[in-house]
Design a protein around this motif. Structure first.
Motif, PDB file in Angstrom:
ATOM      1  N   LYS A   1      71.138   2.807   9.181  1.00  0.00           N
ATOM      2  CA  LYS A   1      69.749   2.805   8.740  1.00  0.00           C
ATOM      3  C   LYS A   1      69.092   4.165   9.002  1.00  0.00           C
ATOM      4  CE  LYS A   1      69.166  -2.176   9.660  1.00  0.00           C
ATOM      5  NZ  LYS A   1      68.921  -2.645   8.288  1.00  0.00           N
ATOM      6  N   ILE A   2      69.398   4.747  10.145  1.00  0.00           N
ATOM      7  CA  ILE A   2      68.856   6.072  10.474  1.00  0.00           C
ATOM      8  C   ILE A   2      69.358   7.114   9.477  1.00  0.00           C
ATOM      9  CG2 ILE A   2      68.903   7.939  12.179  1.00  0.00           C
ATOM     10  CD1 ILE A   2      69.027   5.725  14.352  1.00  0.00           C
ATOM     11  N   GLU A   3      70.624   7.018   9.111  1.00  0.00           N
ATOM     12  CA  GLU A   3      71.195   7.956   8.150  1.00  0.00           C
ATOM     13  C   GLU A   3      70.465   7.879   6.809  1.00  0.00           C
ATOM     14  OE1 GLU A   3      75.540   9.096   6.150  1.00  0.00           O
ATOM     15  OE2 GLU A   3      75.329   7.313   7.420  1.00  0.00           O
ATOM     16  N   PHE A   4      70.212   6.666   6.328  1.00  0.00           N
ATOM     17  CA  PHE A   4      69.486   6.483   5.071  1.00  0.00           C
ATOM     18  C   PHE A   4      68.057   7.009   5.191  1.00  0.00           C
ATOM     19  CE2 PHE A   4      66.960   3.310   2.441  1.00  0.00           C
ATOM     20  CZ  PHE A   4      67.116   4.016   1.256  1.00  0.00           C
ATOM     21  N   TYR A   5      67.448   6.760   6.328  1.00  0.00           N
ATOM     22  CA  TYR A   5      66.091   7.221   6.631  1.00  0.00           C
ATOM     23  C   TYR A   5      66.012   8.745   6.543  1.00  0.00           C
ATOM     24  CZ  TYR A   5      61.823   6.919   9.712  1.00  0.00           C
ATOM     25  OH  TYR A   5      60.574   6.963  10.287  1.00  0.00           O
ATOM     26  N   GLU A   6      66.961   9.420   7.150  1.00  0.00           N
ATOM     27  CA  GLU A   6      66.975  10.874   7.138  1.00  0.00           C
ATOM     28  C   GLU A   6      67.291  11.415   5.747  1.00  0.00           C
ATOM     29  OE1 GLU A   6      65.969  12.807   9.508  1.00  0.00           O
ATOM     30  OE2 GLU A   6      65.641  11.135  10.898  1.00  0.00           O
ATOM     31  N   GLN A   7      68.139  10.716   5.017  1.00  0.00           N
ATOM     32  CA  GLN A   7      68.453  11.130   3.656  1.00  0.00           C
ATOM     33  C   GLN A   7      67.217  11.069   2.766  1.00  0.00           C
ATOM     34  OE1 GLN A   7      71.644   8.497   2.516  1.00  0.00           O
ATOM     35  NE2 GLN A   7      73.233   9.790   3.437  1.00  0.00           N
ATOM     36  N   MET A   8      66.447   9.985   2.887  1.00  0.00           N
ATOM     37  CA  MET A   8      65.242   9.866   2.071  1.00  0.00           C
ATOM     38  C   MET A   8      64.204  10.909   2.480  1.00  0.00           C
ATOM     39  SD  MET A   8      62.768   6.592   1.216  1.00  0.00           S
ATOM     40  CE  MET A   8      64.043   5.721   0.317  1.00  0.00           C
TER      41      MET A   8
END
Length: 353
Positions: free
Chosen positions: A328-335
């Motif tokens: 979830k953190i990875e997706f958060y940082e990607q966005m």
């Protein structure tokens, strides 16, 4: 023709008819991906259901102003937001009931701002909240409680009845997302990193009557009773926003209710110094909603309060949970990076993604 062949042909015909109607419904119903993106929030919950200790319910002031990822990073709190645009209090109640079909949180956080409404407002907002809910008796009750006079129950059961004339509005989005969708939120949080500061606020217009309607108290009681029945701690909040105006008369009624029933009530407008929210930097639309920096400040402040509640613990020591939240953190940082690129190239955020 034999009786068997007649029955077989009827069955085949019905299967083809059902399949065709299902396909047309999938095609014609709005996808809420590139337009009215908040319409996917109700449906996205089901991918995030389970193991959430905190549930946020309410309107845009929850899905814009709190970051479950920040709560996890700072405190190890697992949380999910079931907010939708202009979510009315009876819809918040049914969101809670629907959530309990999948998990039982330790804490429910309800944003009280929508209590200013005493009747259904519009079909458009109803659709953004209700269409994405999975079918159940809870959804059925939510529809009945929410419909305006011009709406029909059958159009929610069979959306093709409502959207059958959308042929001339179809776009590439309808075909691209015919059988799939794209994730918008971060456990219900809608990210915006851009900034539009508060430069002017109109004077509040005096109201003839500041009293909340009976239906609002009725459903607030339902939320409280439901939480009590399931051993859930209920926290009431007024999220941080400069506009629309939050009248002191409204605030006092919530304070009195919280005191009467021994509930925690947090008015973020009274904690600006503690949160560190700066309305010159922490809002993307001149004070209606917080941007990412504001949401993370609200979450960092509120996390301390949540950690004091029964059953809330730091769960970062759980290996499987940590692995899930790392994704979830990875997706958060990607966005975050994607939106920053949009800002750098165009001067604005053109898409949440």
């Amino acid at each position: 023709m034999s009786k068997f062949k007649i029955i077989r042909n009827i069955i085949v015909f019905l299967l083809i008819l059902t399949g065709s109607l299902w396909f047309l419904q999938r095609l014609l119903v709005p996808k809420y991906i590139e337009e009215n993106e908040e319409g996917v929030l109700s449906a996205e919950y089901y991918d995030n259901a389970g193991e959430n200790d905190v549930l946020f319910i309410g309107d845009c002031e929850v899905y814009s102003n709190f970051s479950p990822v920040k709560l996890w990073q700072d405190y190890g709190i697992t949380s999910v937001i079931r907010g939708t645009p202009q979510q009315l209090i009876w819809q918040s109640y049914y969101m809670l009931e629907d959530t309990l079909r999948y998990e039982t949180p330790k804490v429910v956080v309800y944003n009280v701002f929508s209590m200013r409404y005493d009747k259904p407002q519009s079909e458009a907002y109803n659709r953004l909240t209700l269409d994405g809910m999975r079918w159940s008796g809870v959804k059925s009750d939510a529809i009945k409680a929410s419909m305006t006079e011009d709406e029909s129950y059958l159009s929610y059961m069979f959306p093709i009845l409502r959207f059958h004339s959308r042929w001339n509005e179809l776009s590439s989005e309808d075909f691209k997302y015919l059988f799939s969708s794209e994730q918008l939120s971060h456990n219900g949080y809608v990210m915006r990193i851009d900034t539009k500061p508060v430069e002017y606020l109109p004077d509040p217009i005096p109201l003839a009557d500041y009293t909340y309607a009976d239906i609002d108290w009725e459903y607030l009681d339902k939320i409280r009773d439901c939480c009590k029945e399931h051993g859930i701690t209920l926290i009431l909040i007024k999220s941080a926003s400069c506009y629309p105006y939050w009248y002191p008369e409204w605030d006092q009624q919530i304070k009195d209710y919280a005191e009467k029933y021994g509930l925690t009530y947090v008015n973020f407008l009274e904690h600006q110094s503690e949160t560190g929210i700066d309305y010159a930097q922490d809002t993307y639309d001149a004070g209606l909603h917080l941007n990412l920096s504001g949401a993370e400040k609200s979450s960092a402040f509120f996390g301390k309060i949540l950690m004091e509640q029964p059953g809330i613990t730091d769960r970062r020591g759980d290996g499987s949970l940590t692995e899930k939240w790392n994704r979830k953190i990875e997706f958060y940082e990607q966005m975050k990076a994607s939106q920053q690129k949009q800002l750098d190239e165009t001067g604005k955020v053109t898409s949440f993604r």
